[in-house]
Design an enzyme around this catalytic site. Structure first.
Site, PDB file in Angstrom:
ATOM      1  N   HIS A   1       0.847  -1.205   0.000  1.00 16.00           N
ATOM      2  CA  HIS A   1       0.000   0.000   0.000  1.00 16.00           C
ATOM      3  C   HIS A   1       0.880   1.252   0.000  1.00 16.00           C
ATOM      4  O   HIS A   1       0.665   2.177  -0.805  1.00 16.00           O
ATOM      5  CB  HIS A   1      -0.905  -0.032   1.245  1.00 16.00           C
ATOM      6  CG  HIS A   1      -1.708   1.214   1.465  1.00 16.00           C
ATOM      7  ND1 HIS A   1      -3.064   1.290   1.186  1.00 16.00           N
ATOM      8  CD2 HIS A   1      -1.372   2.428   1.953  1.00 16.00           C
ATOM      9  CE1 HIS A   1      -3.505   2.485   1.493  1.00 16.00           C
ATOM     10  NE2 HIS A   1      -2.489   3.208   1.960  1.00 16.00           N
ATOM     11  N   GLU A   2       1.869   1.293   0.890  1.00 21.12           N
ATOM     12  CA  GLU A   2       2.726   2.479   0.979  1.00 21.12           C
ATOM     13  C   GLU A   2       3.595   2.635  -0.265  1.00 21.12           C
ATOM     14  O   GLU A   2       3.816   3.750  -0.742  1.00 21.12           O
ATOM     15  CB  GLU A   2       3.584   2.416   2.239  1.00 21.12           C
ATOM     16  CG  GLU A   2       2.807   2.325   3.551  1.00 21.12           C
ATOM     17  CD  GLU A   2       1.763   3.419   3.729  1.00 21.12           C
ATOM     18  OE1 GLU A   2       1.908   4.502   3.113  1.00 21.12           O
ATOM     19  OE2 GLU A   2       0.797   3.201   4.473  1.00 21.12           O
TER      20      GLU A   2
ATOM     21  N   HIS B   1       1.650   4.273  -2.968  1.00 19.19           N
ATOM     22  CA  HIS B   1       1.453   5.721  -2.825  1.00 19.19           C
ATOM     23  C   HIS B   1       2.501   6.518  -3.604  1.00 19.19           C
ATOM     24  O   HIS B   1       2.260   7.676  -3.968  1.00 19.19           O
ATOM     25  CB  HIS B   1       1.495   6.121  -1.354  1.00 19.19           C
ATOM     26  CG  HIS B   1       0.166   6.044  -0.667  1.00 19.19           C
ATOM     27  ND1 HIS B   1      -0.991   6.561  -1.217  1.00 19.19           N
ATOM     28  CD2 HIS B   1      -0.195   5.512   0.541  1.00 19.19           C
ATOM     29  CE1 HIS B   1      -2.009   6.353  -0.386  1.00 19.19           C
ATOM     30  NE2 HIS B   1      -1.555   5.715   0.677  1.00 19.19           N
TER      31      HIS B   1
ATOM     32  N   ASP C   1      -4.712   0.852  -1.848  1.00 14.65           N
ATOM     33  CA  ASP C   1      -5.293  -0.381  -1.303  1.00 14.65           C
ATOM     34  C   ASP C   1      -5.253  -1.503  -2.329  1.00 14.65           C
ATOM     35  O   ASP C   1      -4.801  -2.619  -2.041  1.00 14.65           O
ATOM     36  CB  ASP C   1      -6.742  -0.139  -0.869  1.00 14.65           C
ATOM     37  CG  ASP C   1      -6.848   0.596   0.452  1.00 14.65           C
ATOM     38  OD1 ASP C   1      -5.854   0.623   1.195  1.00 14.65           O
ATOM     39  OD2 ASP C   1      -7.928   1.148   0.744  1.00 14.65           O
TER      40      ASP C   1
ATOM     41  N   GLU D   1      -6.086   6.648  -1.859  1.00 15.95           N
ATOM     42  CA  GLU D   1      -6.155   5.498  -0.957  1.00 15.95           C
ATOM     43  C   GLU D   1      -6.704   4.263  -1.669  1.00 15.95           C
ATOM     44  O   GLU D   1      -6.276   3.138  -1.394  1.00 15.95           O
ATOM     45  CB  GLU D   1      -7.019   5.833   0.257  1.00 15.95           C
ATOM     46  CG  GLU D   1      -6.412   6.874   1.190  1.00 15.95           C
ATOM     47  CD  GLU D   1      -5.024   6.472   1.683  1.00 15.95           C
ATOM     48  OE1 GLU D   1      -4.835   5.291   2.035  1.00 15.95           O
ATOM     49  OE2 GLU D   1      -4.138   7.338   1.716  1.00 15.95           O
TER      50      GLU D   1
END
Length: 214
Positions: free
Chosen positions: A139-140, A143, A205, A201
């Site tokens: 997830h990070e 980003h 995700d 997000e």
């Protein structure tokens, strides 16, 4: 343990590398820049290399201790105004069950709090760790390439490193995902979600799940 966590991180980076290389909608120039950014991402794992020290406040009663810690933290932030930015300063505590990606540092911060059950254990199957903390790390990482992170280059500079055709295709796919989530309506609300506001997000995700699964 730390080595198991580092191995997990390495495998997720390999997963994202493969995903970028196989993205046929991205032209060669943009793909090269994306890989350059990915290979430049650094990881802070467990705790800061220069952690804050609070030995002189922990012997007080709880309320006084918390006030003293908040005061110190506030004064520290004020003292940083006008000073040179350092990549070793964390935006959260090592005990937090959380993680974040810093655009300006092109860095993923993974506190020790994340590396405990049910998210992680060095003694269990890798598949369970990928489905736990692995999805969070993915997830990070995602980003770095979401609707906002994709506007920043490998050095944390606000710079368009995309060719126009690749950027256009990326935005069209982003619009599709935003439209999808805009069709969702939580049971306790009388209006739909705004997929445009949650796009970053949502991308992270889905990206995290895909990277962990692969």
């Amino acid at each position: 343990d730390r080595r198991a966590a580092q191995r997990l991180i390495k495998q997720l980076v390999v997963s994202l590398t493969g995903s970028i290389k196989s993205s046929d909608w991205m032209d060669k120039q943009t793909r090269t820049e994306a890989l350059r950014k990915l290979n430049s991402i650094t990881f802070e794992l467990g705790s800061p290399s220069k952690p804050d020290k609070y030995e002189d406040v922990v012997k007080q009663d709880f309320a006084s201790m918390m006030l003293a810690m908040w005061e110190r933290s506030t004064m520290k932030e004020i003292s940083r105004v006008g000073s040179e930015h350092t990549r070793t300063t964390w935006g959260m505590s090592p005990i937090e069950v959380n993680a974040y990606y810093s655009q300006e540092d092109n860095q993923v911060v993974l506190p020790a709090g994340m590396f405990q059950p049910p998210f992680f254990s060095a003694d269990r199957l890798d598949a369970l760790n990928f489905g736990g903390v692995g999805e969070v790390i993915g997830h990070e990482l995602s980003h770095a390439f979401d609707d906002q992170g994709s506007k920043v280059d490998y050095q944390g500079r606000l710079r368009n490193w995309w060719t126009k055709p690749s950027r256009k295709r990326f935005e069209v796919m982003g619009d599709c995902l935003a439209d999808l989530f805009s069709g969702f309506r939580p049971d306790d609300l009388n209006e739909n979600a705004n997929g445009r506001l949650t796009l970053g997000e949502n991308l992270a995700d889905l990206g995290g799940i895909k990277l962990a699964y692969n």
